[in-house]
Design a protein around this motif. Sequence first.
Motif, PDB file in Angstrom:
ATOM      1  N   GLY A 190       8.401  -0.480  29.225  1.00  0.00           N
ATOM      2  CA  GLY A 190       9.277   1.198  28.946  1.00  0.00           C
ATOM      3  C   GLY A 190      10.112   1.034  29.444  1.00  0.00           C
ATOM      4  N   THR A 191      10.124   0.280  30.525  1.00  0.00           N
ATOM      5  CA  THR A 191      11.852   1.398  31.629  1.00  0.00           C
ATOM      6  C   THR A 191      12.420  -0.035  30.966  1.00  0.00           C
ATOM      7  OG1 THR A 191      10.309   2.049  33.467  1.00  0.00           O
ATOM      8  CG2 THR A 191      13.092   0.510  33.564  1.00  0.00           C
ATOM      9  N   LEU A 192      12.088  -1.650  30.760  1.00  0.00           N
ATOM     10  CA  LEU A 192      12.455  -1.812  30.350  1.00  0.00           C
ATOM     11  C   LEU A 192      13.890  -2.587  28.807  1.00  0.00           C
ATOM     12  CD1 LEU A 192      13.729  -5.627  30.542  1.00  0.00           C
ATOM     13  CD2 LEU A 192      11.623  -5.769  29.704  1.00  0.00           C
ATOM     14  N   ILE A 193      12.757  -1.365  27.843  1.00  0.00           N
ATOM     15  CA  ILE A 193      13.044  -1.071  26.230  1.00  0.00           C
ATOM     16  C   ILE A 193      14.358  -0.112  26.927  1.00  0.00           C
ATOM     17  CG2 ILE A 193      12.817   0.082  24.912  1.00  0.00           C
ATOM     18  CD1 ILE A 193       9.752  -1.175  24.630  1.00  0.00           C
ATOM     19  N   ALA A 194      14.134   0.871  27.686  1.00  0.00           N
ATOM     20  CA  ALA A 194      15.297   1.962  27.785  1.00  0.00           C
ATOM     21  C   ALA A 194      16.396   0.769  28.031  1.00  0.00           C
ATOM     22  CB  ALA A 194      15.180   2.635  28.959  1.00  0.00           C
TER      23      ALA A 194
END
Length: 350
Positions: A107-111
């Motif tokens: 999720g952090t990477l997608i952001a």
Amino acid sequence: MTQHSRDLSRRRLLFGGAAVGAATLLTACTSNETPAASTQTKAAGNSEGNNAPGKKVIIGFSAPAADHGWLGAIHANAKAQAAAYSDVEFKEVDGGSNSEAQRSTLGTLIAQKPDIIVVLPHDGKEVNAVALQAMQAGIPIVNLDRAFPDALASRLVIKGDNYGMGVSAGHFIGKRLKDKGVANPVIGEIAGLEIPLTVERSAGFAAALATYGFKVNNRRSAEFTSDSGQREAAQLLQALPKIDAIWNHDDDQGIGVLAAVKQANRSEFFMVGGAGSKLAIDAIKADNTVLKATVTYNPSMASSAVSLARLIAQGRGLGDLTELQVPKEVTLASETITKENASSYDKLGF
């Protein structure tokens, strides 16, 4: 003593002094380091075709923690392949020890909005939703090894041939037993975690054995670890006073399997492994254990995943194909490594 230390002790004990170099290599492979000797990359230095530099792209990467020889090689291969391209920035996030942790870091990477993400999920079903989230955000997902159940969750699936692994193991065992004139063999199977890829492996194994009129007499489910392999092998050996052949799905798991075999002082059968670790290849060449073959499941797929992710992110296809885009799915063949051909596979061992 840690799990890693126990594994190394078993490796030295089971494979002997000749495998010291390989054990050293696996020490690196099962850490989070990137051992240059163990990586399998395709050179990106020439100026022609797909290797020619293109637009700069950021490739995100997520895979389970490298606490297993095969997973260690997955991480190492992905990093090394990315480093071979001047137009790639490689952004790896910690895959953690379970699906919940992986979902969080993904999720952090997608952001951060990378151009594309390569994901080897702990469990495809449990990470499917976050992969869909990335795809819906316009970030293509390259699904490595363990497939997502939803076809919309990835742009590309690249994996080993799990069913084919079972088929290869089944044919090696079936033919060898037929050649020995064994009419009603007792065959054991030590599978890995009960996830879809393991089910596929067992299905292929059963199908190949059936062509010889054979079947699995006792199947145990381990967890792709040496400790679980030793535990399940000990129970299998206790349940079957006489065995003709065993297929163990995973060579790292096989360290524990061989430990149980040695502890039980059993040698009336032969065994086939799975994946193609360097230590397994060395043992097959030495021909001093019950392990007589292994069927490949090469972690070089991580290198290919990064290369294909780069092309997708750059809007390019494969130079040798007529189609303008990278294919939707790539499945690597499973090959059988025996004493006769083991030397040819040395460079692929992890």
